[in-house]
Write a protein that holds these residues in place. Structure first.
Motif, PDB file in Angstrom:
ATOM      1  N   ILE A  65       0.846  -1.197   0.000  1.00 40.25           N
ATOM      2  CA  ILE A  65       0.000   0.000   0.000  1.00 40.25           C
ATOM      3  C   ILE A  65       0.882   1.248   0.000  1.00 40.25           C
ATOM      4  O   ILE A  65       0.626   2.218  -0.722  1.00 40.25           O
ATOM      5  CB  ILE A  65      -0.948  -0.005   1.215  1.00 40.25           C
ATOM      6  CG1 ILE A  65      -1.971  -1.139   1.071  1.00 40.25           C
ATOM      7  CG2 ILE A  65      -1.656   1.334   1.359  1.00 40.25           C
ATOM      8  CD1 ILE A  65      -2.837  -1.332   2.296  1.00 40.25           C
ATOM      9  N   LEU A 118      -5.377  -4.389  -3.020  1.00 38.44           N
ATOM     10  CA  LEU A 118      -6.445  -4.221  -2.034  1.00 38.44           C
ATOM     11  C   LEU A 118      -7.598  -5.184  -2.308  1.00 38.44           C
ATOM     12  O   LEU A 118      -8.245  -5.668  -1.373  1.00 38.44           O
ATOM     13  CB  LEU A 118      -6.945  -2.776  -2.046  1.00 38.44           C
ATOM     14  CG  LEU A 118      -6.072  -1.761  -1.306  1.00 38.44           C
ATOM     15  CD1 LEU A 118      -6.571  -0.349  -1.559  1.00 38.44           C
ATOM     16  CD2 LEU A 118      -6.048  -2.050   0.188  1.00 38.44           C
ATOM     17  N   SER A 132      -8.857  -7.712   0.489  1.00 34.43           N
ATOM     18  CA  SER A 132     -10.261  -7.675   0.891  1.00 34.43           C
ATOM     19  C   SER A 132     -10.909  -9.047   0.759  1.00 34.43           C
ATOM     20  O   SER A 132     -11.697  -9.456   1.615  1.00 34.43           O
ATOM     21  CB  SER A 132     -11.010  -6.650   0.031  1.00 34.43           C
ATOM     22  OG  SER A 132     -12.386  -6.628   0.337  1.00 34.43           O
ATOM     23  N   ASN A 180     -13.625   0.100  -5.047  1.00 36.02           N
ATOM     24  CA  ASN A 180     -12.203   0.087  -4.732  1.00 36.02           C
ATOM     25  C   ASN A 180     -11.472   1.153  -5.547  1.00 36.02           C
ATOM     26  O   ASN A 180     -10.678   1.947  -5.017  1.00 36.02           O
ATOM     27  CB  ASN A 180     -11.658  -1.313  -5.053  1.00 36.02           C
ATOM     28  CG  ASN A 180     -10.206  -1.499  -4.682  1.00 36.02           C
ATOM     29  OD1 ASN A 180      -9.469  -0.570  -4.419  1.00 36.02           O
ATOM     30  ND2 ASN A 180      -9.772  -2.751  -4.698  1.00 36.02           N
TER      31      ASN A 180
END
Length: 490
Positions: A130, A347, A351, A373
């Motif tokens: 990230i 992500l 998730s 997203n």
């Protein structure tokens, strides 16, 4: 007399250590590929798309934006810094190629860590990604405004005032161009992966032509004396330059995030990763040599549009400066597009595993895109790009990238030992030597970064562990699956 049905035995308590080190099986990672909340990702990308995705994410960042920051650190040895950063990247790229062919998952090194080192290591790696992806998009977008101004000045003779083309701390109030380029990339990504790949391919062609034009002009002003002394700041300066420039080589990592949208990922991902790294390393070194040969290294200080300045000083004229600036604008937009794509897919994978909210795994049935997203990431990155200076962003990205790459090298060693039976479309040569060297070189480059960068990294890791403890650990689907599975009587 009615018999009482047997009561299922209660699941034995799971220790914290067991949960944190529980691994997600490779077979389950492969089976989950493409699955989202309410829809599936679409497999439409071939080896050409994947290679251009890598080149799009890589080519441009280190040359058009960070070169002006790396040369004052390394001097003319910046050419050697590019080579060193490329070698470090090659060791990790070989490991990525092996794992991408085995585990074609959108999570990239996050998924590889989950299969080999356990849930906590996977979370730490994902948290680094990230930082690597989201922050690198913002870092590149910050420099986009510099070339927009160069282009506007060459074409119409006006520029955007510093107040609205620089972030706070960089001489301005709000970086509007940085915000605009991230918003435009977000809109392209919302249309679908095939459309995004086509736009990226066109932009890659433009930026390669622009860099070749720069080399043609800069070599006419080449002065060998500008390369001496080659190491004015010593080997430490060269190493520091390599660490700063390393984040320019994350393109092949972005390609691995397309594993769930590739038509033949086992075959095409290793090829795309290695081919793209070779292309960008050659171009990086060629352009860096032309740049430091045409302009004394001390004059790079304080400029983020270094190539346009060199062309202007070499007598290229406003037309060539305008064409180069156009190429830079397109090049940096391509990096923003492809790296933003990688962030969204990582992500998505996290998730799906329950470690971040389910919002990020929802897939639009019509476009095959994780729409919510994409919107959330685009909004966050655009605001970050508009309000944070480039230097700190680039350094923070470098350390996150290096840490994630080190984990990938370790993952190759672990899977070679624990799952030698798994089919491998590509095998790292000279293992375990190459993965070990890859991990050590990443650690060496991390140690070359400054104290402030380490402070940011440690703070980011502390925040990540708090988020995992508060949300990820409680919502982990691997943990929920283990808890619901039948257990033998004790």
């Amino acid at each position: 007399m009615t018999s009482t049905p047997p009561v299922a035995p209660a699941a034995p308590p799971v220790s914290l250590r067991t949960q944190l080190t529980r691994r997600k099986p490779v077979e389950r990672l492969v089976a989950d590929a493409g699955e989202g909340e309410g829809g599936r990702l679409r497999r439409t990308l071939g080896v050409g798309h994947l290679t251009l995705l890598s080149v799009g994410a890589t080519l441009g960042t280190g040359i058009f934006v960070v070169l002006g920051e790396a040369v004052p650190v390394a001097g003319p040895a910046v050419v050697v810094s590019f080579v060193l950063a490329g070698v470090i990247a090659l060791f990790s790229a070989l490991s990525y190629a092996e794992l991408a062919g085995m585990i074609p998952a959108a999570g990239s090194s996050y998924s590889y860590s989950y299969a080999t080192l356990g849930e906590l290591a996977a979370w730490v790696c994902g948290w680094c990604l990230i930082l690597e992806y989201g922050v690198s998009v913002a870092a590149v977008a910050v420099g986009w405004g510099q070339y927009v101004n160069e282009l506007l000045d060459a074409v119409v003779g006006v520029t955007i005032p510093d107040a609205w083309s620089q972030p706070p701390g960089g001489g301005g109030h709000f970086n509007v161009p940085a915000l605009v380029v991230v918003v435009l990339a977000t809109l392209v990504l919302l249309r679908g992966v095939t459309e995004s790949a086509r736009v990226n391919a066109a932009m890659v062609v433009v930026k390669v032509l622009a860099l070749l034009l720069f080399c043609a002009v800069a070599f006419t002003a080449f002065r060998a004396g500008n390369l001496t002394p080659l190491f004015p700041l010593g080997l430490a300066g060269m190493s520091s330059g390599a660490a700063t420039l390393f984040f320019s080589y994350i393109g092949f990592d972005a390609a691995s995030t397309a594993g769930e949208e590739a038509r033949d990922p086992q075959r095409d991902l290793p090829r795309a990763i290695l081919l793209s790294l070779a292309v960008v390393t050659v171009l990086y070194c060629l352009v860096a040599l032309a740049a430091v040969g045409a302009l004394p290294w001390r004059q790079f200080e304080g400029t983020e549009a270094a190539l346009a300045r060199i062309v202007d000083g070499a007598g290229g004229g406003s037309l060539v400066v305008g064409l180069l600036s156009l190429g830079a604008v397109v090049a940096i937009a391509s990096v923003v597009l492809t790296v933003l794509y990688g962030q969204i897919r990582i992500l998505f994978a996290m998730s799906r595993d329950g470690l971040v909210p389910p919002l990020f795994a929802r897939v639009d049935r019509r476009t095959g895109v994780p729409r919510a997203n994409t919107l959330v990431v685009g909004l966050f990155v655009s605001l970050l790009a508009a309000s944070v200076p480039l230097g700190e962003l680039a350094n923070a990205t470098s350390i996150g990238t290096l840490f994630a790459f080190a984990l990938v090298n370790v993952a190759v060693l672990v899977l070679r030992r624990t799952r030698p039976d798994l089919p491998r479309a590509f095998r790292v040569p000279l293992a375990p030597v190459v993965p070990v060297l890859g991990a050590l070189l990443c650690g060496y480059a991390m140690l070359s970064l400054g104290t402030s960068t380490w402070v940011v990294f440690v703070g980011w890791m502390a925040l990540g562990l708090a988020v995992y403890a508060g949300y990820g650990r409680r919502h982990s689907r691997l943990q929920a699956h283990a808890a619901s599975a039948p257990h033998p009587p004790q």
